[in-house]
Design an enzyme around this catalytic site. Sequence first.
Site, PDB file in Angstrom:
ATOM      1  N   THR A   1     -53.753 -54.266  58.600  1.00  0.00           N
ATOM      2  CA  THR A   1     -54.264 -54.200  58.580  1.00  0.00           C
ATOM      3  C   THR A   1     -55.473 -52.849  57.929  1.00  0.00           C
ATOM      4  O   THR A   1     -54.431 -52.678  56.908  1.00  0.00           O
ATOM      5  CB  THR A   1     -55.450 -54.374  59.922  1.00  0.00           C
ATOM      6  OG1 THR A   1     -56.893 -54.607  59.744  1.00  0.00           O
ATOM      7  CG2 THR A   1     -54.813 -52.677  60.077  1.00  0.00           C
TER       8      THR A   1
ATOM      9  N   LYS B   1     -54.452 -53.031  53.384  1.00  0.00           N
ATOM     10  CA  LYS B   1     -54.131 -55.181  52.746  1.00  0.00           C
ATOM     11  C   LYS B   1     -53.484 -54.837  50.945  1.00  0.00           C
ATOM     12  O   LYS B   1     -52.673 -55.408  50.920  1.00  0.00           O
ATOM     13  CB  LYS B   1     -55.079 -55.419  53.084  1.00  0.00           C
ATOM     14  CG  LYS B   1     -55.133 -55.751  54.540  1.00  0.00           C
ATOM     15  CD  LYS B   1     -56.504 -56.340  54.817  1.00  0.00           C
ATOM     16  CE  LYS B   1     -56.342 -56.674  56.367  1.00  0.00           C
ATOM     17  NZ  LYS B   1     -58.025 -57.950  55.974  1.00  0.00           N
TER      18      LYS B   1
ATOM     19  N   ASP C   1     -57.246 -64.433  56.741  1.00  0.00           N
ATOM     20  CA  ASP C   1     -58.646 -64.432  56.463  1.00  0.00           C
ATOM     21  C   ASP C   1     -58.916 -64.922  55.691  1.00  0.00           C
ATOM     22  O   ASP C   1     -60.053 -65.361  56.791  1.00  0.00           O
ATOM     23  CB  ASP C   1     -58.889 -63.291  55.583  1.00  0.00           C
ATOM     24  CG  ASP C   1     -58.113 -61.832  56.641  1.00  0.00           C
ATOM     25  OD1 ASP C   1     -58.444 -61.933  57.852  1.00  0.00           O
ATOM     26  OD2 ASP C   1     -58.312 -60.718  56.109  1.00  0.00           O
TER      27      ASP C   1
ATOM     28  N   GLY D   1     -72.713 -57.462  51.569  1.00  0.00           N
ATOM     29  CA  GLY D   1     -72.032 -56.859  51.603  1.00  0.00           C
ATOM     30  C   GLY D   1     -70.809 -56.804  50.621  1.00  0.00           C
ATOM     31  O   GLY D   1     -70.915 -58.188  49.822  1.00  0.00           O
TER      32      GLY D   1
ATOM     33  N   GLY E   1     -67.489 -55.333  50.586  1.00  0.00           N
ATOM     34  CA  GLY E   1     -65.817 -54.637  51.083  1.00  0.00           C
ATOM     35  C   GLY E   1     -65.008 -56.124  50.326  1.00  0.00           C
ATOM     36  O   GLY E   1     -64.736 -56.679  50.350  1.00  0.00           O
TER      37      GLY E   1
HETATM   38  P1  NDP Z   1     -64.816 -52.259  53.683  1.00  0.00           P
HETATM   39  O1  NDP Z   1     -64.508 -50.840  54.194  1.00  0.00           O
HETATM   40  O2  NDP Z   1     -64.381 -52.961  52.900  1.00  0.00           O
HETATM   41  O3  NDP Z   1     -66.393 -52.538  53.090  1.00  0.00           O
HETATM   42  C1  NDP Z   1     -67.488 -52.114  54.075  1.00  0.00           C
HETATM   43  C2  NDP Z   1     -68.621 -52.821  53.130  1.00  0.00           C
HETATM   44  O4  NDP Z   1     -69.650 -52.266  54.034  1.00  0.00           O
HETATM   45  C3  NDP Z   1     -68.773 -52.517  52.427  1.00  0.00           C
HETATM   46  O5  NDP Z   1     -69.634 -53.261  50.840  1.00  0.00           O
HETATM   47  C4  NDP Z   1     -69.950 -51.215  51.916  1.00  0.00           C
HETATM   48  O6  NDP Z   1     -70.829 -51.424  50.943  1.00  0.00           O
HETATM   49  C5  NDP Z   1     -71.293 -51.605  52.693  1.00  0.00           C
HETATM   50  N1  NDP Z   1     -71.626 -50.789  53.634  1.00  0.00           N
HETATM   51  C6  NDP Z   1     -70.735 -49.875  55.067  1.00  0.00           C
HETATM   52  N2  NDP Z   1     -71.707 -48.856  55.030  1.00  0.00           N
HETATM   53  C7  NDP Z   1     -73.105 -49.187  54.557  1.00  0.00           C
HETATM   54  C8  NDP Z   1     -74.521 -48.770  55.337  1.00  0.00           C
HETATM   55  N3  NDP Z   1     -74.634 -47.597  56.254  1.00  0.00           N
HETATM   56  N4  NDP Z   1     -74.631 -49.846  54.524  1.00  0.00           N
HETATM   57  C9  NDP Z   1     -74.870 -50.305  54.027  1.00  0.00           C
HETATM   58  N5  NDP Z   1     -73.592 -50.692  53.756  1.00  0.00           N
HETATM   59  C10 NDP Z   1     -72.493 -50.531  54.526  1.00  0.00           C
HETATM   60  O7  NDP Z   1     -64.864 -52.819  55.229  1.00  0.00           O
HETATM   61  P2  NDP Z   1     -63.684 -54.475  55.287  1.00  0.00           P
HETATM   62  O8  NDP Z   1     -64.684 -55.865  54.428  1.00  0.00           O
HETATM   63  O9  NDP Z   1     -62.368 -54.728  55.137  1.00  0.00           O
HETATM   64  O10 NDP Z   1     -64.785 -54.390  56.287  1.00  0.00           O
HETATM   65  C11 NDP Z   1     -66.185 -55.238  57.208  1.00  0.00           C
HETATM   66  C12 NDP Z   1     -65.931 -55.375  58.236  1.00  0.00           C
HETATM   67  O11 NDP Z   1     -65.651 -56.509  58.294  1.00  0.00           O
HETATM   68  C13 NDP Z   1     -65.549 -54.459  59.516  1.00  0.00           C
HETATM   69  O12 NDP Z   1     -66.729 -54.076  60.025  1.00  0.00           O
HETATM   70  C14 NDP Z   1     -64.822 -55.419  59.246  1.00  0.00           C
HETATM   71  O13 NDP Z   1     -64.913 -54.982  61.519  1.00  0.00           O
HETATM   72  C15 NDP Z   1     -64.856 -56.691  59.910  1.00  0.00           C
HETATM   73  N6  NDP Z   1     -63.530 -57.103  59.746  1.00  0.00           N
HETATM   74  C16 NDP Z   1     -63.184 -58.778  60.096  1.00  0.00           C
HETATM   75  C17 NDP Z   1     -62.742 -60.078  60.095  1.00  0.00           C
HETATM   76  C18 NDP Z   1     -62.640 -60.631  61.206  1.00  0.00           C
HETATM   77  O14 NDP Z   1     -61.351 -61.838  61.401  1.00  0.00           O
HETATM   78  N7  NDP Z   1     -63.836 -61.255  62.000  1.00  0.00           N
HETATM   79  C19 NDP Z   1     -61.834 -59.656  59.392  1.00  0.00           C
HETATM   80  C20 NDP Z   1     -61.938 -58.154  58.522  1.00  0.00           C
HETATM   81  C21 NDP Z   1     -62.766 -57.329  58.388  1.00  0.00           C
HETATM   82  P3  NDP Z   1     -70.450 -49.774  49.585  1.00  0.00           P
HETATM   83  O15 NDP Z   1     -69.375 -50.873  48.473  1.00  0.00           O
HETATM   84  O16 NDP Z   1     -71.597 -49.576  49.104  1.00  0.00           O
HETATM   85  O17 NDP Z   1     -69.362 -48.789  50.198  1.00  0.00           O
END
Ligand code: NDP
Length: 271
Positions: free
Chosen positions: A65, A69, A105, A129, A131
């Site tokens: 995780t 990754k 995933d 998002g 990410g």
């Molecule tokens: P990343 O850190 O890779 O990406 C985070 C994303 O959230 C980016 O697009 C970021 O934008 C955005 N973001 C963060 N803070 C803010 C804010 N205050 N306002 C607006 N946008 C924001 O994280 P992940 O993609 O790995 O994870 C995202 C979520 O998904 C996590 O909370 C995780 O727990 C969940 N998840 C769930 C899984 C499941 O099995 N259900 C599996 C994997 C993840 P920017 O690019 O501008 O920074």
Amino acid sequence: MPNKYKLGVAGNPIEHSLSPFIHSRFAKQEKINLSYMPYRVEPDNFNEFIVDFFSDPLARGLNITLPLKNLAAQIAGNISKEAKHLQAVNTITKIDGALSLDSTDGVGFMEDLRSKKIDIIGKNILILGAGAAVQSILYKLVTGNPNTISILNRSQDKAETLVEKYVEYTSLGSCLKEDIHYDLIINGTSAGLTGEFIAPEGINLSNSTCFYDLNYSLESTPFCSWAKEHSSQVFDGIGMLIYQAAQSFKLWFGEAPSTEYIFQDIQNLNK
Ligand code: NDP
């Protein structure tokens, strides 16, 4: 009693991972003797950790995780087409001494959509998002024949990069289309599990829109609380978590475990 397989999940933070709970339940159900432990691992120690972990003859597999990754995709082994495309690996399996690298995933997400009867063919999808989690589901979404996908992200350049990567598959955009009714809205931001969700202005939605939060919590997430004001079809990411775990388990032991009771078991953690 057969030997006890060694499994685990590596990342940081790792303390609150539900994976040990889920895999222990699967193992009990499927009568497989295993130990599944969380390992807090820093990127600098990752390669050393992998060598050490798999040097144990009983080591069968590992989940990976955040933030490891991408690093896991660089390990020497047989990497799946999807994991290679994503450059992200969340499941390592040791088979006959060699390592296989996969990403479960996307499969987990699609399996959860199927279980909830959410169809994406011909649908308009909005993703908030850009990410790692969004990237891991996007590969499956773009190849699932939706009508359009709009990706909105705080950092616009990241949304644009994703659009460029997948534009050959489907109609993708990196801004909100106000003339389009969104059938499915997915929250993939990690903006927080507390406080209020502030929705982007101008989203064309209705009570037939489905809402899916990749985040999960034993309480309603802020996104889900907001979504419930608009629709009765609101889901968080616990199903994705369970189904991606089931897919990992299948890679390790050849058969997918039953997921019938695990949802209730997780709900019971809150009591
Ligand atoms: P990343 O850190 O890779 O990406 C985070 C994303 O959230 C980016 O697009 C970021 O934008 C955005 N973001 C963060 N803070 C803010 C804010 N205050 N306002 C607006 N946008 C924001 O994280 P992940 O993609 O790995 O994870 C995202 C979520 O998904 C996590 O909370 C995780 O727990 C969940 N998840 C769930 C899984 C499941 O099995 N259900 C599996 C994997 C993840 P920017 O690019 O501008 O920074």
